[in-house]
Design an enzyme around this catalytic site. Structure first.
Site, mmCIF file in Angstrom:
data_model
loop_
_atom_site.group_PDB
_atom_site.id
_atom_site.type_symbol
_atom_site.label_atom_id
_atom_site.label_comp_id
_atom_site.label_asym_id
_atom_site.label_seq_id
_atom_site.Cartn_x
_atom_site.Cartn_y
_atom_site.Cartn_z
ATOM 1 N N HIS A 187 -21.579 -37.545 48.392
ATOM 2 C CA HIS A 187 -20.232 -37.545 47.433
ATOM 3 C C HIS A 187 -20.096 -36.551 46.870
ATOM 4 C CE1 HIS A 187 -20.331 -42.558 47.559
ATOM 5 N NE2 HIS A 187 -20.216 -41.947 48.474
ATOM 6 N N GLU B 36 -13.324 -47.826 51.741
ATOM 7 C CA GLU B 36 -14.603 -48.275 51.930
ATOM 8 C C GLU B 36 -15.370 -47.919 50.376
ATOM 9 O OE1 GLU B 36 -19.204 -47.961 52.385
ATOM 10 O OE2 GLU B 36 -17.608 -46.356 51.922
#
Length: 448
Positions: free
Chosen positions: A296, A180
């Site tokens: 992230h 993804e």
């Protein structure tokens, strides 16, 4: 959640999932003052009570995923050993619980990727309800919120289906997507691999990406009205206000399904966007700070999770799956009438309106009429917003505020409209009362 941002594609009508619900309340959509469809009544059948999903169990799955990342270079990214170990871990749990699992293999950037599909036996195979989450992380961290949180929550929900020996009328399918973070690769591969007949059998897809952010918001996708209202009803029942999700729109795996016409919905607790003062007042947490400061990053570990958000969202997942998979259940919330035609708001100019025509109803509007507003504007404090009833009565939704410099108005207002006839043309009236900033009405809707 991937990095790139895409603006939502405007559509002329709201997409309903009446096919998913045998006696569902149909969506009524309106553009330029006309409606497509009208409300109807349907009997409500009893639904087995959704289980209380144990957040302790969900966190135990996260601990296992963290251990996998730690043992495999600190991440669970596509093509890395940590991702394959994550898939194997989830698959073993589901196999033991009685699911029929399929490991779907694909290649991207020269590396092998995997999707895991888990089908619960039974239910109408022509009426499939799916729930999914991406299982991969970025290469810079273990990805416990992004997206161990969604992956662990739907794993525990699937295990709860097994423990309850749940027998829904619809066929249940769970999915964990690969790659993804590289552009929705796994979910696109899955959707593209389906024949047109098999695509038509998927009547709804629920997506869960980042549902345990440490400074959480409570955001609901607004793509399909019935799915949206199901989640909103759950959160209203526990006294938690929600907002429409905009930060991740088009950036997660639901987009792969939406782009081929499959109704979608989902939950999100925020990524790198900053929590406003109003949101901190509403939900707690810290204003001026990102919903997830470790987005992230290497610090996206099991310490980067709000237990409260993870618990609430896990229970919301079960609530939606139990209700949306029932054959004769009408999800609470009523009919939705929507206008998605853009209307430009003049800078420091006259008021503009957008209309929704309501017909086929009896009696007056409800005392808890829901008015969902999505306005794009570079200084929302300039805006005054009113709901205008068919008889011309005006209900103030929002006053101007020179100090409110944030972008956009994305909110749902509750109006006591019980003195108004339901049928007729309702209007959203918006005026920009200060200079220099511009915007437009993107969409708005009434939920009866």
């Amino acid at each position: 959640m991937i990095r790139s941002v895409h603006r939502r594609l405007a559509t002329g009508t709201a997409i309903g999932i009446a096919g998913l619900l045998a006696a569902a309340v149909p969506t009524a959509a309106a553009t330029a003052g006309t409606t497509n469809g009208a409300g109807s009544t349907a009997s409500v059948a009893a639904v087995a009570a959704p289980p209380d999903i144990s957040v302790t169990n969900v966190k135990a799955h996260l601990t296992d995923l963290q251990s996998i990342a730690t043992a495999n270079g600190g991440n669970r990214a596509h093509g890395r050993s940590g991702y394959k170990a994550s898939i194997d871990f989830v698959k073993a749990k589901l196999d033991a619980a009685g699911f029929t699992t399929t490991l779907q293999q694909f290649t991207y950037f020269g590396s092998t990727g995997y999707n895991l599909i888990a089908d619960w036996p039974g239910g109408d195979s022509n009426q499939v309800l799916m729930a999914g989450s991406h299982l991969d992380s970025v290469s810079s961290g273990p990805g416990m919120n992004d997206n161990g949180s969604g992956s662990a929550a739907i794993l525990e929900t699937a295990l709860a289906v097994s423990r309850a020996q749940f027998t829904p009328e619809k066929h249940l399918r769970f999915a964990w997507w690969g790659a993804e973070e590289l552009g929705l690769v796994g979910s696109k591969y899955y959707v593209n691999s389906l024949s047109s007949t098999d695509r038509s059998k998927v009547k709804g897809y629920l997506n869960f990406d980042m549902i345990g952010s440490p400074n959480p918001g409570y955001f609901v996708y607004d793509d399909d009205p019935t799915i949206e209202q199901t989640f909103k009803t759950y959160f209203a029942g526990i006294g938690v206000p929600t907002e429409i999700e905009t930060e991740g729109d088009g950036r997660s795996d639901h987009a792969s399904f939406k782009n081929v016409g499959i109704p979608v919905g989902g939950l999100f607790t925020g990524a790198s966007n900053t929590k406003s003062s109003a949101q901190a007042t509403k939900w707690g947490g810290t204003a001026g700070q990102a919903f997830d400061r470790c987005y992230h990053s290497s610090c996206d570990t099991t310490s980067n999770i709000s237990d409260t958000a993870l618990d609430r969202n896990s229970d919301a997942i079960a609530y939606a799956i139990w209700n949306l998979s029932a054959g004769t259940t009408v999800p609470p919330g009523g009919d939705v009438y929507e206008n998605t035609t853009d209307v430009t708001i003049p800078d420091y100019g006259s008021a503009v309106t957008s209309s929704v025509a309501v017909s086929g109803r009896t009696g007056n509007a409800p005392s808890t009429l829901q008015v969902g507003v999505n306005i794009k504007h570079t200084w929302r404090g300039d805006l005054v917003i009113d709901l205008v009833a068919p008889d011309g009565s005006t209900y103030r939704l929002k006053n101007s505020s020179g100090s409110d410099s944030a972008d956009d108005v994305v909110a749902t207002y509750t109006v006591n409209a019980s003195s108004e006839a339901a049928n007729g043309t309702w209007q959203l009236k918006v005026q920009d009362v200060a200079r220099y900033d511009t915007g437009y009405i993107d969409s708005w809707k009434l939920t009866f």
